[in-house]
Design a protein around this motif. Sequence first.
Motif, short mmCIF file in Angstrom:
data_model
loop_
_atom_site.label_atom_id
_atom_site.label_comp_id
_atom_site.label_asym_id
_atom_site.label_seq_id
_atom_site.Cartn_x
_atom_site.Cartn_y
_atom_site.Cartn_z
N ALA A 168 4.55 7.09 2.19
CA ALA A 168 5.00 5.92 2.95
C ALA A 168 4.52 4.65 2.25
O ALA A 168 3.47 4.64 1.61
CB ALA A 168 4.45 5.99 4.37
N GLU A 169 5.31 3.59 2.37
CA GLU A 169 4.92 2.30 1.78
C GLU A 169 4.82 1.24 2.86
O GLU A 169 5.65 1.18 3.77
CB GLU A 169 5.94 1.86 0.72
CG GLU A 169 5.91 2.71 -0.53
CD GLU A 169 6.75 2.10 -1.66
OE1 GLU A 169 7.57 1.20 -1.38
OE2 GLU A 169 6.58 2.55 -2.80
N VAL A 170 3.78 0.41 2.73
CA VAL A 170 3.53 -0.64 3.70
C VAL A 170 3.37 -1.97 2.97
O VAL A 170 2.58 -2.06 2.03
CB VAL A 170 2.20 -0.37 4.46
CG1 VAL A 170 1.99 -1.39 5.56
CG2 VAL A 170 2.16 1.02 5.03
N ASP A 171 4.12 -2.98 3.40
CA ASP A 171 3.93 -4.33 2.86
C ASP A 171 3.08 -5.11 3.85
O ASP A 171 3.43 -5.18 5.05
CB ASP A 171 5.27 -5.05 2.67
CG ASP A 171 6.13 -4.39 1.59
OD1 ASP A 171 5.56 -3.67 0.75
OD2 ASP A 171 7.35 -4.61 1.59
N ALA A 195 -4.81 6.19 0.78
CA ALA A 195 -3.92 5.08 0.43
C ALA A 195 -4.44 4.36 -0.80
O ALA A 195 -5.63 4.42 -1.10
CB ALA A 195 -3.80 4.11 1.60
N TYR A 196 -3.53 3.69 -1.49
CA TYR A 196 -3.94 2.85 -2.63
C TYR A 196 -3.00 1.65 -2.72
O TYR A 196 -1.93 1.63 -2.09
CB TYR A 196 -3.94 3.64 -3.94
CG TYR A 196 -2.59 4.09 -4.45
CD1 TYR A 196 -1.83 3.27 -5.30
CD2 TYR A 196 -2.06 5.34 -4.10
CE1 TYR A 196 -0.59 3.69 -5.76
CE2 TYR A 196 -0.82 5.75 -4.57
CZ TYR A 196 -0.09 4.92 -5.40
OH TYR A 196 1.14 5.31 -5.86
N SER A 212 -1.45 13.94 0.36
CA SER A 212 -1.08 14.55 1.63
C SER A 212 0.28 14.01 2.05
O SER A 212 0.79 13.06 1.45
CB SER A 212 -2.14 14.24 2.71
OG SER A 212 -2.19 12.86 2.95
N ASP A 213 0.87 14.61 3.06
CA ASP A 213 2.20 14.21 3.51
C ASP A 213 2.05 13.13 4.59
O ASP A 213 1.48 13.38 5.64
CB ASP A 213 2.92 15.44 4.07
CG ASP A 213 4.36 15.14 4.45
OD1 ASP A 213 4.73 13.95 4.46
OD2 ASP A 213 5.10 16.09 4.73
N ALA A 214 2.56 11.94 4.31
CA ALA A 214 2.42 10.83 5.27
C ALA A 214 3.69 10.62 6.10
O ALA A 214 3.82 9.61 6.80
CB ALA A 214 2.08 9.55 4.51
N PHE A 241 0.86 -1.19 0.00
CA PHE A 241 0.00 0.00 0.00
C PHE A 241 0.90 1.24 0.00
O PHE A 241 1.92 1.27 0.69
CB PHE A 241 -0.87 0.08 1.26
CG PHE A 241 -1.80 -1.09 1.48
CD1 PHE A 241 -2.10 -2.01 0.48
CD2 PHE A 241 -2.40 -1.26 2.73
CE1 PHE A 241 -2.96 -3.07 0.70
CE2 PHE A 241 -3.27 -2.32 2.97
CZ PHE A 241 -3.55 -3.23 1.96
N VAL A 242 0.49 2.25 -0.75
CA VAL A 242 1.15 3.56 -0.69
C VAL A 242 0.24 4.49 0.11
O VAL A 242 -0.93 4.66 -0.23
CB VAL A 242 1.40 4.13 -2.10
CG1 VAL A 242 1.98 5.54 -2.01
CG2 VAL A 242 2.35 3.23 -2.88
N LEU A 243 0.79 5.09 1.16
CA LEU A 243 0.04 6.01 2.02
C LEU A 243 0.41 7.45 1.67
O LEU A 243 1.57 7.73 1.38
CB LEU A 243 0.35 5.73 3.49
CG LEU A 243 -0.02 4.32 3.97
CD1 LEU A 243 0.73 3.96 5.23
CD2 LEU A 243 -1.51 4.19 4.21
#
Length: 308
Positions: A168-171, A197-198, A97-99, A78-80
């Motif tokens: 930010a990136e989340v796995d 997020a997407y 927005s700034d994450a 996911f990209v936040l």
Amino acid sequence: MGQRKGRPLDGILVLDKPAEMSSNKALQCAKRLYFAAKAGHTGSLDPLATGVLPLCFGEATKFSQYLLDADKAYASTFVLGESRTTGDAEGEVLASSDASALTREQLESALAAFRGDIDQVPSMYSAIKHEGQPLYKLARKGLEVERKVRQVRIHVLELRDFRPGTRAEVDVYLECSKGTYVRSIAEDLGAALGCGAYVSALRRTRAGPFTLEHCVSLQTLEALKNNEQLEQMDALLLPADTALDALPMVRLTESGGFYLRQGQPVLVPNAPHSGMVRVALETGQFLGIGEILDDGRVAPRRLIVTGR
């Protein structure tokens, strides 16, 4: 009725679906490579997604519902800090927005709300049909229709990696019930954190009993086809009953199998007391699915046709 064009192949091919290809296109490619008379897939994967896509050939199509209904597992990124029209990387940017202020602790806390039974509103960019049309086709025309909230179950949702930043990136890794939309989880997580997020990457790692270890790529099939190694291609097909591993097996004598094929319930010693079962002959030949009746006999429900 005219003869169906192609070979009467039976079995399941677990395809590693490539990115940027629809599930139906992947199915048609595999069907053409095998020159198979009959084939169907077991629930769509988004074009963006890769991974486990079981394809049923011939008589195995009778059991595709069991794979449609099966639990699935995914690895996703996911990209936040950004929301998009489609909920994935293919869409246009809706808001940014700034994450960079996000912490791992905030993420872990927000993810906790998505475990267990949750309600989801399917994306307008999903393959669910509205009056015969997939929602994504309506969405691409700029139309939006009301979607029913559906309950899904998230058995496992793990944060595997967090890369902080403005974007930010989340796995994540998740195991879930059928009909779960990973994009909806990304979008709802982005809303809960207030940054959007997407989904930028999505890989299905399991569908029912099938995992990435069972997967075959289209490139592998094409190479075998080009070298005229048809036997090796056919050997990649798994037996039809592998889709039904969760069901108990009962074995019949030759005469029991004869009566079952005539549509008659038969008595099986030591059978389960209720529910659906796989049925095979004592020789090991798979016959299909039966259901245990109140009197303990096994009634035929979906049998495969042999000797075509």
